[in-house]
Scaffold this active site. Sequence first.
Site, PDB file in Angstrom:
ATOM      1  N   ASP A  67     109.496  33.043   4.910  1.00  0.00           N
ATOM      2  CA  ASP A  67     110.814  32.542   4.495  1.00  0.00           C
ATOM      3  C   ASP A  67     111.769  33.653   4.082  1.00  0.00           C
ATOM      4  O   ASP A  67     111.378  34.825   3.963  1.00  0.00           O
ATOM      5  CB  ASP A  67     110.649  31.524   3.346  1.00  0.00           C
ATOM      6  CG  ASP A  67     109.693  31.998   2.256  1.00  0.00           C
ATOM      7  OD1 ASP A  67     109.372  33.210   2.234  1.00  0.00           O
ATOM      8  OD2 ASP A  67     109.267  31.184   1.432  1.00  0.00           O
ATOM      9  N   ASP A 136     105.980  23.492  -7.991  1.00  0.00           N
ATOM     10  CA  ASP A 136     106.214  22.124  -7.513  1.00  0.00           C
ATOM     11  C   ASP A 136     105.405  21.825  -6.246  1.00  0.00           C
ATOM     12  O   ASP A 136     105.622  20.815  -5.590  1.00  0.00           O
ATOM     13  CB  ASP A 136     107.714  21.886  -7.265  1.00  0.00           C
ATOM     14  CG  ASP A 136     108.291  22.811  -6.189  1.00  0.00           C
ATOM     15  OD1 ASP A 136     107.538  23.653  -5.644  1.00  0.00           O
ATOM     16  OD2 ASP A 136     109.488  22.695  -5.882  1.00  0.00           O
ATOM     17  N   HIS A 138     105.357  23.772  -3.503  1.00  0.00           N
ATOM     18  CA  HIS A 138     105.923  24.247  -2.239  1.00  0.00           C
ATOM     19  C   HIS A 138     105.082  25.364  -1.635  1.00  0.00           C
ATOM     20  O   HIS A 138     104.452  26.149  -2.347  1.00  0.00           O
ATOM     21  CB  HIS A 138     107.407  24.640  -2.366  1.00  0.00           C
ATOM     22  CG  HIS A 138     107.709  25.882  -3.127  1.00  0.00           C
ATOM     23  ND1 HIS A 138     108.486  25.906  -4.270  1.00  0.00           N
ATOM     24  CD2 HIS A 138     107.391  27.180  -2.906  1.00  0.00           C
ATOM     25  CE1 HIS A 138     108.617  27.143  -4.708  1.00  0.00           C
ATOM     26  NE2 HIS A 138     107.958  27.939  -3.890  1.00  0.00           N
TER      27      HIS A 138
HETATM   28  C1  GLP Z   1     108.477  31.653  -3.730  1.00  0.00           C
HETATM   29  C2  GLP Z   1     108.055  31.827  -2.275  1.00  0.00           C
HETATM   30  C3  GLP Z   1     106.708  31.192  -2.007  1.00  0.00           C
HETATM   31  C4  GLP Z   1     105.739  31.593  -3.088  1.00  0.00           C
HETATM   32  C5  GLP Z   1     106.208  31.041  -4.406  1.00  0.00           C
HETATM   33  C6  GLP Z   1     105.255  31.304  -5.562  1.00  0.00           C
HETATM   34  O1  GLP Z   1     109.235  30.537  -3.982  1.00  0.00           O
HETATM   35  N1  GLP Z   1     108.993  31.315  -1.357  1.00  0.00           N
HETATM   36  O2  GLP Z   1     106.254  31.595  -0.725  1.00  0.00           O
HETATM   37  O3  GLP Z   1     104.458  31.093  -2.795  1.00  0.00           O
HETATM   38  O4  GLP Z   1     107.458  31.653  -4.681  1.00  0.00           O
HETATM   39  O5  GLP Z   1     105.539  32.527  -6.135  1.00  0.00           O
HETATM   40  P1  GLP Z   1     104.646  33.280  -7.157  1.00  0.00           P
HETATM   41  O6  GLP Z   1     103.518  33.843  -6.379  1.00  0.00           O
HETATM   42  O7  GLP Z   1     105.543  34.342  -7.714  1.00  0.00           O
HETATM   43  O8  GLP Z   1     104.216  32.292  -8.178  1.00  0.00           O
END
Ligand code: GLP
Length: 236
Positions: A67, A136, A138
Amino acid sequence: MKFITVENYDKLSRISANIIAAQIISKPNSILGLATGSSPVGTYKKLIEYNKNGDIDFSNITSVNLDEYVGLDGTNDQSYRYFMNDNLFSHVNIDISKTNVPNGCAENPEKECANYDKLIEELGGIDLQLLGIGLDGHIGFNEPDNCFTKETHMVTLDPSTIEANARFFASKDDVPTKALTMGMGGIMGAKKVLLIANGKNKKEILEKAFYGPITPEVPASILQLHPDVTVVYSEN
Ligand code: GLP
């Protein structure tokens, strides 16, 4: 599904890097699906170490990232292109022209998304997809919704995601409100999926995602339908 719980972030990063290293060794021209966020930083550090030691070679690897924020170009230090260059690509012998991140500044985002899916298809799909998970549920930026979206698409970020990601920006107002994300087709089409998560605050969403009902309200729950998923979790 394999669910591996480990004691700490260092162990998580080692296991995750070892799984990716095994993929690179067994198929040197692998298509790697890569992720951003804080979770994979330790994994990338280990991969850099293995590359410097001569244990793994990135020269024939192609990467496809999940992304990118809309409106941030690769020179912006909060863009995911910048993150990937900074945390991995600049430190290993990968051919930068074989690294792919959606272009968040594309004039025609719809075309950019369609081209991204075409690219993944032309590459023959992803061999190993690395994922983090949002609070959430995602994956990539596939936010909770009333349906799963197959294609790469533009999303409006959930207020909770903007809140969670504000820690990387000067202020909450600086967090882009939109992003381009690979859809569930690309992710579920990967031959193997490796999801990493750390911290007590991720425990509840992991339980929902992997032991609860499969629902687009918890996007990661779709992974229950994937034949080869490994989850590595550390509470600390
Ligand atoms: C972002 C990215 C995701 C990632 C998520 C969790 O929103 N788009 O791909 O998995 O954050 O991030 P973290 O690993 O910092 O908790």
